[in-house]
Design an enzyme around this catalytic site. Structure first.
Site, PDB file in Angstrom:
ATOM      1  CE  LYS A 111      45.099 -46.016  18.187  1.00 12.58           C
ATOM      2  NZ  LYS A 111      46.075 -46.177  19.284  1.00 12.58           N
ATOM      3  CD  GLN A 135      45.575 -47.574  22.648  1.00 16.42           C
ATOM      4  OE1 GLN A 135      45.643 -47.871  21.461  1.00 16.42           O
ATOM      5  NE2 GLN A 135      45.550 -46.324  23.065  1.00 16.42           N
ATOM      6  CG  ASP A 191      51.887 -46.620  18.524  1.00 14.40           C
ATOM      7  OD1 ASP A 191      51.368 -45.845  17.710  1.00 14.40           O
ATOM      8  OD2 ASP A 191      51.290 -47.110  19.499  1.00 14.40           O
TER       9      ASP A 191
END
Ligand code: NDP
Length: 286
Positions: free
Chosen positions: A49, A93, A116
């Site tokens: 990412k 994450q 997210d």
């Protein structure tokens, strides 16, 4: 003939458009990324990412917590980034190591910076069918891939295997929003019912983390099969779908790797840019 849904190519196309937009911006978007612990798979995902973000001109601030792993340490960083106008998007994450409690951490992210789309506000908006600031990247990427290939969702029966908060649940909500009839199955569904429901699916999504679980007997002729699974077996990445057994039966199918994975990263870049634009929107006083 079966069409392979090329997530890699589709993601590259999306990322290159984002890159052109970012190039034109004087102040670049910035993504803050938190990784806690030493899970090797998470480290690979985060590095991928960060690499793509940097390549397309998105600035990154990476905070890797390896010691003193406490909710408070991570929350402190999130609150700092929430207040920092130069940070437009924040990603933690997942999964987090067992000693940390993800809901208490994720809920601290400012929903307007939630890269997210996992904060209770954003998930709530999604489930209610309203617009969140950002949609979860993997489900959003799956819907985008279907749309890029002009695959009809409306009126179809969609069966989603897996009900995690990051894939199964939000994907079921997004498929419902796109007017599919959605059946969401999980580990407490009997094998007999998983088989029976899966065979009804026009769109079958496997997101269970069980290598090669879905074989041809689960798949209706000409179904669209989406494999979210990333399982490491003998140093190889294997999906949740037994590709060889299913490929000839499906009308469309995603490969692993090169299907859903790249789309997830493309959607993270898109979310970062959208959050940035939302924060830089000129406010009309009227
Ligand atoms: P989780 O482990 O959080 O959730 C797995 C889900 O699958 C749970 O809902 C579980 O049910 C259900 N499940 C497990 N075994 C079975 C079974 N035999 N039959 C039916 N349901 C079952 O996983 P994630 O959702 O995070 O990830 C799923 C897979 O997708 C993993 O392989 C992961 O690596 C991959 N992944 C890939 C991404 C990508 O970008 N391609 C992104 C995110 C994940 P229950 O709720 O009852 O426990």
């Amino acid at each position: 003939m079966t069409i392979i849904l090329d997530g890699k190519k589709t993601a590259q196309k999306i990322i290159s458009k984002i890159s052109e937009e970012v190039f034109k911006l004087d102040v670049k978007p910035k993504l803050g990324v938190i990784l806690a612990g030493d899970n090797p798979a998470s480290l690979i995902y985060v590095n991928n990412k960060l690499k793509i973000a940097k390549e397309i001109g998105i600035e990154v601030d990476f905070k890797h917590f390896t010691q003193n792993l406490t909710n408070n340490e991570i929350i402190k960083k999130i609150l700092e980034w929430n207040k920092d106008d130069s940070v437009n998007a924040i990603l933690v994450q997942l999964p987090l190591p067992g000693i940390l409690y993800a809901p208490s951490i994720i809920e601290k992210i400012d929903s307007k910076k939630d890269a997210d789309g996992f904060t209770p506000y954003n998930i709530g908006q999604l489930i209610l069918g309203y617009k969140p600031y950002a949609e979860p990247c993997t489900p959003k990427g799956i819907i985008r891939l279907l749309k890029e290939y002009n695959i009809e969702i409306e009126g179809k029966i969609a069966v989603v295997l897996g009900r995690s908060n990051i894939v199964g649940k939000p994907l079921s909500a997004l498929l419902r929003q796109n007017n599919a009839a959605v059946i969401n199955l999980h580990s407490k569904t009997s094998e007999k019912n998983i088989l029976a429901f899966s065979k009804q699916a026009d769109i079958l999504v496997a997101a269970i983390g069980q290598p090669n679980y879905v074989t041809s007997e689960f798949v209706k002729d000409d179904a669209v099969v989406i494999d979210v699974g990333i399982n490491r077996v003998n140093n190889k990445i294997i999906g949740d779908v037994d590709f060889k057994s299913v490929v000839d039966k499906a009308s469309y199918i995603t490969p692993v790797p090169g299907g859903v994975g790249p789309m997830t990263i493309a959607m993270l870049m898109e979310n970062t840019l959208e959050l940035y634009k939302n924060q830089h929107k000129k406010i009309n006083p009227l």
